[in-house]
Design a protein around this motif. Sequence first.
Motif, PDB file in Angstrom:
ATOM      1  N   GLY A   6       8.898  -4.278 -10.681  1.00  0.00           N
ATOM      2  CA  GLY A   6       8.819  -5.287  -9.623  1.00  0.00           C
ATOM      3  C   GLY A   6       9.283  -4.774  -8.272  1.00  0.00           C
ATOM      4  N   VAL A  11       9.535  -9.272  -0.625  1.00  0.00           N
ATOM      5  CA  VAL A  11      10.371  -9.329  -1.838  1.00  0.00           C
ATOM      6  C   VAL A  11      11.330 -10.531  -1.833  1.00  0.00           C
ATOM      7  CG1 VAL A  11      10.259  -6.851  -2.368  1.00  0.00           C
ATOM      8  CG2 VAL A  11      12.153  -7.722  -0.970  1.00  0.00           C
ATOM      9  N   PRO A  18       8.994 -13.422  -4.110  1.00  0.00           N
ATOM     10  CA  PRO A  18       7.981 -12.846  -4.999  1.00  0.00           C
ATOM     11  C   PRO A  18       7.091 -13.936  -5.596  1.00  0.00           C
ATOM     12  CG  PRO A  18      10.189 -12.619  -5.955  1.00  0.00           C
ATOM     13  CD  PRO A  18      10.353 -13.261  -4.617  1.00  0.00           C
ATOM     14  N   ALA A  68       6.365 -13.771 -11.207  1.00  0.00           N
ATOM     15  CA  ALA A  68       7.365 -12.710 -11.401  1.00  0.00           C
ATOM     16  C   ALA A  68       8.455 -13.158 -12.374  1.00  0.00           C
ATOM     17  CB  ALA A  68       7.968 -12.309 -10.060  1.00  0.00           C
ATOM     18  N   PRO A  74      13.476  -8.337  -6.505  1.00  0.00           N
ATOM     19  CA  PRO A  74      12.943  -6.981  -6.328  1.00  0.00           C
ATOM     20  C   PRO A  74      13.562  -6.316  -5.100  1.00  0.00           C
ATOM     21  CG  PRO A  74      11.165  -8.607  -6.480  1.00  0.00           C
ATOM     22  CD  PRO A  74      12.442  -9.368  -6.370  1.00  0.00           C
ATOM     23  N   LEU A 113       4.010  -0.457  -6.157  1.00  0.00           N
ATOM     24  CA  LEU A 113       4.747  -1.496  -6.867  1.00  0.00           C
ATOM     25  C   LEU A 113       5.102  -0.938  -8.241  1.00  0.00           C
ATOM     26  CD1 LEU A 113       5.374  -4.653  -6.523  1.00  0.00           C
ATOM     27  CD2 LEU A 113       4.114  -3.567  -4.668  1.00  0.00           C
ATOM     28  N   VAL A 168       1.366 -10.187 -10.338  1.00  0.00           N
ATOM     29  CA  VAL A 168       2.557  -9.821  -9.562  1.00  0.00           C
ATOM     30  C   VAL A 168       2.256  -8.665  -8.599  1.00  0.00           C
ATOM     31  CG1 VAL A 168       4.975  -9.084  -9.652  1.00  0.00           C
ATOM     32  CG2 VAL A 168       4.072 -10.597 -11.431  1.00  0.00           C
ATOM     33  N   MET A 198       1.540  -8.999  -4.460  1.00  0.00           N
ATOM     34  CA  MET A 198       2.629  -8.519  -3.595  1.00  0.00           C
ATOM     35  C   MET A 198       2.131  -7.420  -2.660  1.00  0.00           C
ATOM     36  SD  MET A 198       6.057  -8.519  -5.973  1.00  0.00           S
ATOM     37  CE  MET A 198       7.162  -7.868  -4.735  1.00  0.00           C
TER      38      MET A 198
END
Length: 263
Positions: A100, A150, A153, A157, A165, A221, A241, A245
């Motif tokens: 993450g 972050v 998230p 997640a 993260p 990531l 995720v 992101m």
Amino acid sequence: MEPVRGAGRQMRTGPLGIMSALPEELAAILALVDEAKTAEVAGRRLHRGQLRGHDVVLTLSGMGKVATALTTTLLIERFGVGGLLFSGVAGGLGPGVQVGDVVLARTLVQHDLDASPLCPRYQVPDLGMDELPTDHRLRAALVAAARTVVQAPPAAAAAFGLKQPRVHEGLVISGDRFIASTAQAATLLKELPRALAVEMEGAAMAQVCAAYCLPCAVLRLVSDRADDQAHVDFQRFLSEVASPMSREIISRAVAAWPQPAPG
Ligand code: ADE
């Protein structure tokens, strides 16, 4: 290791090239692109358009170093890109690098490059360097965007047990091997103790960019710890995720970049 040479190159005119290794990663970024036109060259589909006001060309790199070097060269020679960004997932290696987390490469090394005794281990013979630089301005924009992203998230997640993260900057290592063994990960970390993460493409792109004196950045990531524990659910992590992101980080970072200077 030698000092980093050639970092901080000026972004030239020409679109920003964006590559990912996996279709899910590319599709997420492509969703940000307006007026995408496609072209097919050398088995690659390239998408040209506008992302937050910047000209971009997006494509899959292919997996591994040779495919990525080919695609990078194609983006430079046929599409005249002025800089390159790689976005994808990586295995976390450094002690504090967890699933993450976001890793921005400051430099990259090919962990499987060894032409010794002709030249030192890891050295790219034709460049005379082992640590390949990324561009500090591109990286700074990505780091700033990542620090914001972050904080919030994606909801998914939590299903992967991710708490808060973190964002890391440093050495990323690349090689033509997916690392899925605790012993292999430990060996890599013993040989390259500053390595934060391992992947299969970034250093190849950075090598081509170094040869062409073009700026580049690598955003990763962390999807796994490169060990032999079965990964949670890679596909789900990727689509729910990692890809959202990365897309949000790229969207914010590109919006903050100045338009390239002409000339
Ligand atoms: N990409 C994502 N995870 C990886 C790993 N463990 N090794 C190499 N490339 C990766």
